[in-house]
Scaffold this active site. Structure first.
Site, PDB file in Angstrom:
ATOM      1  N   ASP A 146      -3.462  -1.066   4.983  1.00 51.46           N
ATOM      2  CA  ASP A 146      -2.937   0.332   5.637  1.00 51.46           C
ATOM      3  C   ASP A 146      -2.440   0.904   4.297  1.00 51.46           C
ATOM      4  O   ASP A 146      -2.420   0.313   3.252  1.00 51.46           O
ATOM      5  CB  ASP A 146      -1.869  -0.010   6.394  1.00 51.46           C
ATOM      6  CG  ASP A 146      -1.586   1.152   7.403  1.00 51.46           C
ATOM      7  OD1 ASP A 146      -2.102   2.257   7.350  1.00 51.46           O
ATOM      8  OD2 ASP A 146      -0.750   1.059   8.477  1.00 51.46           O
ATOM      9  N   HIS A 160       5.908   3.071   8.009  1.00 54.39           N
ATOM     10  CA  HIS A 160       5.772   4.355   6.818  1.00 54.39           C
ATOM     11  C   HIS A 160       7.310   4.441   6.128  1.00 54.39           C
ATOM     12  O   HIS A 160       7.317   4.752   5.082  1.00 54.39           O
ATOM     13  CB  HIS A 160       5.663   5.622   7.523  1.00 54.39           C
ATOM     14  CG  HIS A 160       4.223   5.559   8.269  1.00 54.39           C
ATOM     15  ND1 HIS A 160       4.061   4.976   9.559  1.00 54.39           N
ATOM     16  CD2 HIS A 160       3.222   5.877   7.868  1.00 54.39           C
ATOM     17  CE1 HIS A 160       2.640   5.192   9.851  1.00 54.39           C
ATOM     18  NE2 HIS A 160       1.970   5.985   8.798  1.00 54.39           N
TER      19      HIS A 160
END
Length: 601
Positions: free
Chosen positions: A328, A255
């Protein structure tokens, strides 16, 4: 006006069933089954009438703010205009012909089950009102454990590593079936789960308890069981194994950065690949990519999401997967470090991906794909290949035939007594007794007063309440994530006034104050039980502790199971699904995979 005309024409081609649910009207247009073409025929006929713009729209899944598809709340409209350039999800579907929508609590999508069902039906109504009449993939991340989007009253499970501790394929499948049935009841037809990563790195900051195990075989067995649970047995939810080619040996969170995995090709085949192979062999609906750099698999340095050698060479060709591949989130730093945002969706498609999740600017990404086709970087034939996979998935998983949530299924399915009982039984088989050197457990009548201290304000409070229900005087003393000397001293002083102490830890490896607290409490001479409610590796930071439980979760069901073990109401049955290494010598095991104690009766 054009939008209204499209909706009217579409509605004339449907039978509309409207049902009231506690004051909410769930409008459910249902296709006339007698006119439904054969599966393959529906896919090809639908593609034949789709424009390029509609096909490209099918490649995108994103979120929109609001509790309803047509929200006109000022706050939602403001955020949607900033994010999508439209007022609400209904308009986003009309503008971009979206193939999927994803739900989050922070986007105000998940207030309660009936609201979620109504939102899902509104979104599907908007999608089926488009000329192509293709229902949406409605998704969320209901992994359970630490990643859990649909909260109570939905049934909560302790998560993957807890299931790994039980080692039961039957339990893993049952958990997937229950979760799938509840998701489908509120109109969510795709779950971005299970996590198929093999967590071989105790310092992994993003996977950890989201993984079943550090053992590839166990992870593969439970991945297969979860896929079967989600996709069959009345659940009918698309399972999505993640994060290919395997995120289990990283020490960077994708992330916020681009993790690098140094496994060789042979190591990848032995460690990372088995759960994904098993998922493919089981007929999984989708696989999600990982934003990870894998130099031995692709020396260019491209993240796996954008790597043709990985997405096509390994996933498509070597493993033999021809289903839907979804990225993702494209808003994550791990996929944005190498290329501009407008290049990322094009490169992902070139690599072999089908669906593009949450690009940081949907308009930029959508138009970048259209421009790539116009300029010859992508062909319409290549777009067709992905759209065909997406439509086939929607048809095969029953989304075309049954796109809407039933108004009668919400109350009787979501958080039903039978589901809650099953979840607790499953969780009771996961708590692991790692150490009982002091023979403190199970607690006896001598433990009339118990202090619960340590990590997690809500967790220590909940555990205190559960212990108090056993007729014991229980007090809570929350010390924070990384307590300092004064906080440790205060907790130690309070402990002297109690018969026993239960210390909750989570992330002790990165927070030395937690091990300092444990060691100080041991020095009081009071019986001390440590309970790791995150990863089970915490015990390596305070090996002097004589009595230790691992729950793998701070969810209420896991705390209830831990309390039952504390008082001997159930025997501890969990076995470590990972090896716990020594803190001072990581190459040496402190406790091996499969270790776990029980009580003698």
């Amino acid at each position: 006006m054009v939008h209204a005309i499209r909706r009217d024409r579409s509605f004339r081609r449907r039978v509309t069933v409207t049902a009231a649910v506690s004051g909410l009207l769930l409008s459910m247009p249902t296709a006339v089954s007698a006119e439904a073409p054969a599966p393959r025929g529906w896919v090809e006929k639908t593609m034949a009438r789709m424009t390029l713009e509609e096909k490209v729209g099918q490649l995108f899944t994103t979120y929109a703010y609001g509790t309803s598809a047509d929200t006109d709340k000022a706050a939602d409209v403001t955020r949607n205009r900033s994010w999508l350039g439209v007022d609400n999800a209904e308009q986003a579907i009309d503008k971009y012909h979206l193939g999927g929508v994803i739900y989050f609590a922070w986007s105000d999508n998940l207030q309660n089950p009936k609201q979620v069902a109504s939102l899902s039906n509104g979104l599907q109504q908007a999608a089926l009102g488009q000329p192509a009449e293709v229902p949406l993939l409605v998704s969320t991340d209901q992994e359970h454990g630490i990643v859990q989007r649909l909260g109570p009253p939905a049934t909560q499970f302790a998560g993957n590593m807890a299931l790994g501790a039980s080692g039961s394929e039957r339990d893993a499948r049952a958990a997937g079936k229950i979760a799938g049935q509840e998701l489908r009841a509120v109109g969510i037809n795709q779950n971005f789960a299970p996590v198929a990563d093999v967590n071989v790195n105790p310092a992994n900051p993003v996977i950890g308890v989201r993984s079943f195990s550090s053992d590839p075989r166990l992870a593969a067995d439970l991945t297969e069981a979860q896929v079967r649970g989600y996709q069959s047995g009345g659940a009918g939810v698309v399972a999505t194994a993640k994060h290919f080619p395997g995120h289990g040996d990283t020490d960077v969170d994708s992330h916020v950065g681009l993790p690098v995995i140094t496994h060789t090709l042979e190591q990848w085949r032995k460690i990372d690949a088995p759960p994904f192979r098993r998922a493919v062999d089981t007929g999984i609906g989708a696989i999600m990519t990982g934003h990870i750099q894998f130099p031995e698999l692709d020396p260019t340095g491209d993240p796996a999401t954008l790597s043709k050698p990985i997405m096509t060479g390994l996933l498509r060709d070597e493993i033999g997967y021809d289903g839907v591949v979804v990225t993702d989130s494209l808003s994550m730093a791990g996929v944005r470090e190498t290329y501009p945002d407008e290049d990322v969706p094009v490169k992902a498609l070139q690599a072999g991906v089908d669906m593009l999740l949450m690009p940081p600017n949907l308009d930029t990404a959508y138009n970048a794909v259209l421009e790539a086709v116009a300029e010859g970087e992508l062909t319409e034939k290549r777009i067709d290949r992905s759209v065909r996979r997406i439509l086939t998935l929607k048809q095969q998983q029953g989304i075309v035939k049954r796109p809407f949530a039933s108004p009668y299924g919400v109350d009787e399915t979501v958080g039903s007594p039978a589901h809650l009982r099953a979840a607790q039984r499953i969780t009771d088989r996961t708590t692991t007794l790692v150490k009982n050197d002091d023979r403190v457990l199970p607690l006896t009548d001598d433990a009339r007063s118990v202090l619960v201290t340590g990590w997690g304000e809500a967790t220590t409070s909940q555990l205190t309440a559960l212990i108090g229900k056993r007729g014991v005087t229980a007090a809570s003393h929350y010390t924070g994530t990384n307590p300092g000397a004064a906080t440790v001293a205060a907790a130690t002083a309070e402990a002297r006034g109690h018969d026993s102490v239960v210390v909750v830890t989570s992330g002790a490896g990165a927070n030395p104050g937690q091990s300092a607290l444990v060691n100080a409490l041991i020095e009081t001479g009071k019986p001390v039980v440590t309970v790791a409610v995150g990863t089970p590796y915490d015990i390596a930071r305070y090996p002097e502790a004589g009595t230790h439980l691992a729950t793998y979760s701070y969810r209420e069901g896991a705390l209830e199971s831990a309390t039952r073990v504390l008082f001997g109401e159930v025997r501890p049955r969990g076995k470590l699904p990972v090896t716990i290494p020594r803190a001072d010598d990581p190459d040496q095991p402190l406790f091996p995979l499969g270790h776990g104690l029980s009580y003698r009766h």
